[in-house]
Design a protein around this motif. Sequence first.
Motif, PDB file in Angstrom:
ATOM      1  N   LEU A  35      19.829 -32.379 -62.304  1.00 54.05           N
ATOM      2  CA  LEU A  35      19.297 -31.115 -62.829  1.00 54.05           C
ATOM      3  C   LEU A  35      20.429 -30.192 -63.275  1.00 54.05           C
ATOM      4  N   GLU A  36      21.542 -30.218 -62.557  1.00 59.89           N
ATOM      5  CA  GLU A  36      22.705 -29.419 -62.974  1.00 59.89           C
ATOM      6  C   GLU A  36      23.258 -29.926 -64.300  1.00 59.89           C
ATOM      7  N   ARG A  37      23.318 -31.258 -64.454  1.00 57.94           N
ATOM      8  CA  ARG A  37      23.777 -31.825 -65.735  1.00 57.94           C
ATOM      9  C   ARG A  37      22.800 -31.476 -66.851  1.00 57.94           C
ATOM     10  N   ALA A  38      21.503 -31.518 -66.544  1.00 57.45           N
ATOM     11  CA  ALA A  38      20.489 -31.171 -67.547  1.00 57.45           C
ATOM     12  C   ALA A  38      20.637 -29.714 -67.960  1.00 57.45           C
ATOM     13  N   SER A  39      20.874 -28.833 -66.997  1.00 54.24           N
ATOM     14  CA  SER A  39      21.063 -27.403 -67.306  1.00 54.24           C
ATOM     15  C   SER A  39      22.245 -27.199 -68.233  1.00 54.24           C
ATOM     16  N   ALA A  40      23.343 -27.887 -67.943  1.00 56.62           N
ATOM     17  CA  ALA A  40      24.534 -27.765 -68.786  1.00 56.62           C
ATOM     18  C   ALA A  40      24.245 -28.273 -70.195  1.00 56.62           C
ATOM     19  N   ALA A  41      23.509 -29.374 -70.308  1.00 60.33           N
ATOM     20  CA  ALA A  41      23.179 -29.933 -71.623  1.00 60.33           C
ATOM     21  C   ALA A  41      22.270 -28.991 -72.406  1.00 60.33           C
ATOM     22  N   VAL A  42      21.286 -28.419 -71.730  1.00 65.99           N
ATOM     23  CA  VAL A  42      20.375 -27.477 -72.395  1.00 65.99           C
ATOM     24  C   VAL A  42      21.146 -26.246 -72.855  1.00 65.99           C
ATOM     25  N   ASP A  43      21.967 -25.698 -71.975  1.00 61.99           N
ATOM     26  CA  ASP A  43      22.738 -24.499 -72.324  1.00 61.99           C
ATOM     27  C   ASP A  43      23.682 -24.747 -73.496  1.00 61.99           C
ATOM     28  N   ALA A  44      24.209 -25.980 -73.594  1.00 61.70           N
ATOM     29  CA  ALA A  44      25.145 -26.320 -74.673  1.00 61.70           C
ATOM     30  C   ALA A  44      24.414 -26.791 -75.936  1.00 61.70           C
ATOM     31  N   GLY A  45      23.087 -26.971 -75.862  1.00 63.88           N
ATOM     32  CA  GLY A  45      22.356 -27.501 -77.020  1.00 63.88           C
ATOM     33  C   GLY A  45      22.691 -28.952 -77.279  1.00 63.88           C
ATOM     34  N   ASN A  46      23.013 -29.692 -76.222  1.00 67.35           N
ATOM     35  CA  ASN A  46      23.447 -31.078 -76.322  1.00 67.35           C
ATOM     36  C   ASN A  46      22.248 -32.015 -76.195  1.00 67.35           C
ATOM     37  N   ASP A  47      21.727 -32.463 -77.319  1.00 70.56           N
ATOM     38  CA  ASP A  47      20.543 -33.309 -77.362  1.00 70.56           C
ATOM     39  C   ASP A  47      20.757 -34.622 -76.600  1.00 70.56           C
ATOM     40  N   ALA A  48      21.897 -35.259 -76.812  1.00 75.76           N
ATOM     41  CA  ALA A  48      22.179 -36.529 -76.127  1.00 75.76           C
ATOM     42  C   ALA A  48      22.239 -36.326 -74.617  1.00 75.76           C
ATOM     43  N   GLY A  49      22.810 -35.219 -74.185  1.00 76.27           N
ATOM     44  CA  GLY A  49      22.881 -34.914 -72.761  1.00 76.27           C
ATOM     45  C   GLY A  49      21.500 -34.681 -72.163  1.00 76.27           C
ATOM     46  N   VAL A  50      20.616 -34.060 -72.942  1.00 75.06           N
ATOM     47  CA  VAL A  50      19.244 -33.836 -72.481  1.00 75.06           C
ATOM     48  C   VAL A  50      18.527 -35.172 -72.328  1.00 75.06           C
ATOM     49  N   TYR A  51      18.690 -36.074 -73.315  1.00 72.77           N
ATOM     50  CA  TYR A  51      18.074 -37.396 -73.209  1.00 72.77           C
ATOM     51  C   TYR A  51      18.615 -38.158 -71.997  1.00 72.77           C
ATOM     52  N   ALA A  52      19.927 -38.100 -71.776  1.00 73.51           N
ATOM     53  CA  ALA A  52      20.529 -38.813 -70.648  1.00 73.51           C
ATOM     54  C   ALA A  52      20.008 -38.272 -69.315  1.00 73.51           C
ATOM     55  N   ALA A  53      19.930 -36.961 -69.197  1.00 70.99           N
ATOM     56  CA  ALA A  53      19.433 -36.354 -67.957  1.00 70.99           C
ATOM     57  C   ALA A  53      17.962 -36.684 -67.740  1.00 70.99           C
ATOM     58  N   VAL A  94      15.283 -27.390 -55.802  1.00 66.87           N
ATOM     59  CA  VAL A  94      14.773 -28.202 -56.916  1.00 66.87           C
ATOM     60  C   VAL A  94      13.783 -27.381 -57.739  1.00 66.87           C
ATOM     61  N   HIS A  95      12.920 -26.641 -57.052  1.00 69.90           N
ATOM     62  CA  HIS A  95      11.970 -25.783 -57.778  1.00 69.90           C
ATOM     63  C   HIS A  95      12.720 -24.722 -58.591  1.00 69.90           C
ATOM     64  N   GLU A  96      13.773 -24.141 -58.007  1.00 68.72           N
ATOM     65  CA  GLU A  96      14.556 -23.121 -58.729  1.00 68.72           C
ATOM     66  C   GLU A  96      15.175 -23.702 -59.982  1.00 68.72           C
ATOM     67  N   ARG A  97      15.804 -24.878 -59.854  1.00 63.05           N
ATOM     68  CA  ARG A  97      16.464 -25.509 -61.012  1.00 63.05           C
ATOM     69  C   ARG A  97      15.459 -25.898 -62.088  1.00 63.05           C
ATOM     70  N   THR A  98      14.334 -26.480 -61.673  1.00 65.17           N
ATOM     71  CA  THR A  98      13.351 -26.889 -62.680  1.00 65.17           C
ATOM     72  C   THR A  98      12.758 -25.676 -63.379  1.00 65.17           C
ATOM     73  N   ASN A  99      12.508 -24.599 -62.642  1.00 64.76           N
ATOM     74  CA  ASN A  99      11.986 -23.380 -63.275  1.00 64.76           C
ATOM     75  C   ASN A  99      12.992 -22.796 -64.256  1.00 64.76           C
ATOM     76  N   TYR A 100      14.274 -22.801 -63.883  1.00 68.07           N
ATOM     77  CA  TYR A 100      15.319 -22.320 -64.793  1.00 68.07           C
ATOM     78  C   TYR A 100      15.329 -23.161 -66.074  1.00 68.07           C
ATOM     79  N   LEU A 101      15.283 -24.481 -65.900  1.00 63.48           N
ATOM     80  CA  LEU A 101      15.307 -25.364 -67.067  1.00 63.48           C
ATOM     81  C   LEU A 101      14.082 -25.162 -67.956  1.00 63.48           C
ATOM     82  N   LYS A 102      12.916 -25.066 -67.356  1.00 62.48           N
ATOM     83  CA  LYS A 102      11.699 -24.845 -68.148  1.00 62.48           C
ATOM     84  C   LYS A 102      11.804 -23.551 -68.940  1.00 62.48           C
ATOM     85  N   HIS A 103      12.287 -22.507 -68.300  1.00 66.81           N
ATOM     86  CA  HIS A 103      12.453 -21.227 -68.993  1.00 66.81           C
ATOM     87  C   HIS A 103      13.442 -21.367 -70.150  1.00 66.81           C
TER      88      HIS A 103
END
Length: 132
Positions: free
Chosen positions: A46-64, A94-103
């Motif tokens: 989830l931390e890697r996914a957050s970093a990918a989302v924040d960076a606009g990294n499509d490949a990182g989002v798919y990998a996560a 986990v709920h905090e991270r997923t809520n952050y990512l969804k937002h």
Amino acid sequence: MHPQASADDRQSGITAEARNDLLGTLDAVVRQRLLSEQWEDILTVLERASAAVDAGNDAGVYAATGALQLLGTPRTPRIGSGEGSTPVEPPPKVHERTNYLKHSLRSQETRGAAPRDDAHGDGRDDGRRTSS
């Protein structure tokens, strides 16, 4: 980037398909009952996914997304393996991270789809407001 990505999808750096896949996976993850060690692994992804989302990294989002789908598969604990061998609901972190990512994902979706009046086709706002 996914080969099917359109120019509009790429505005935020993350395709609509990648965004939707991750949103669906996040919904599934928080409904799981997993071993404590699995939740630790999920937090790392989830931390890697957050970093990918924040960076606009499509490949990182798919990998996560793929990693979350694999890690979210319930494992059968060994008999007599002791504490931590009983599947549990997601911890608050986990709920905090997923809520952050969804937002974050929904915010990017909203920004990418913002209407503007571009009568000249050159990207300039012509000063007129569009109705939404």
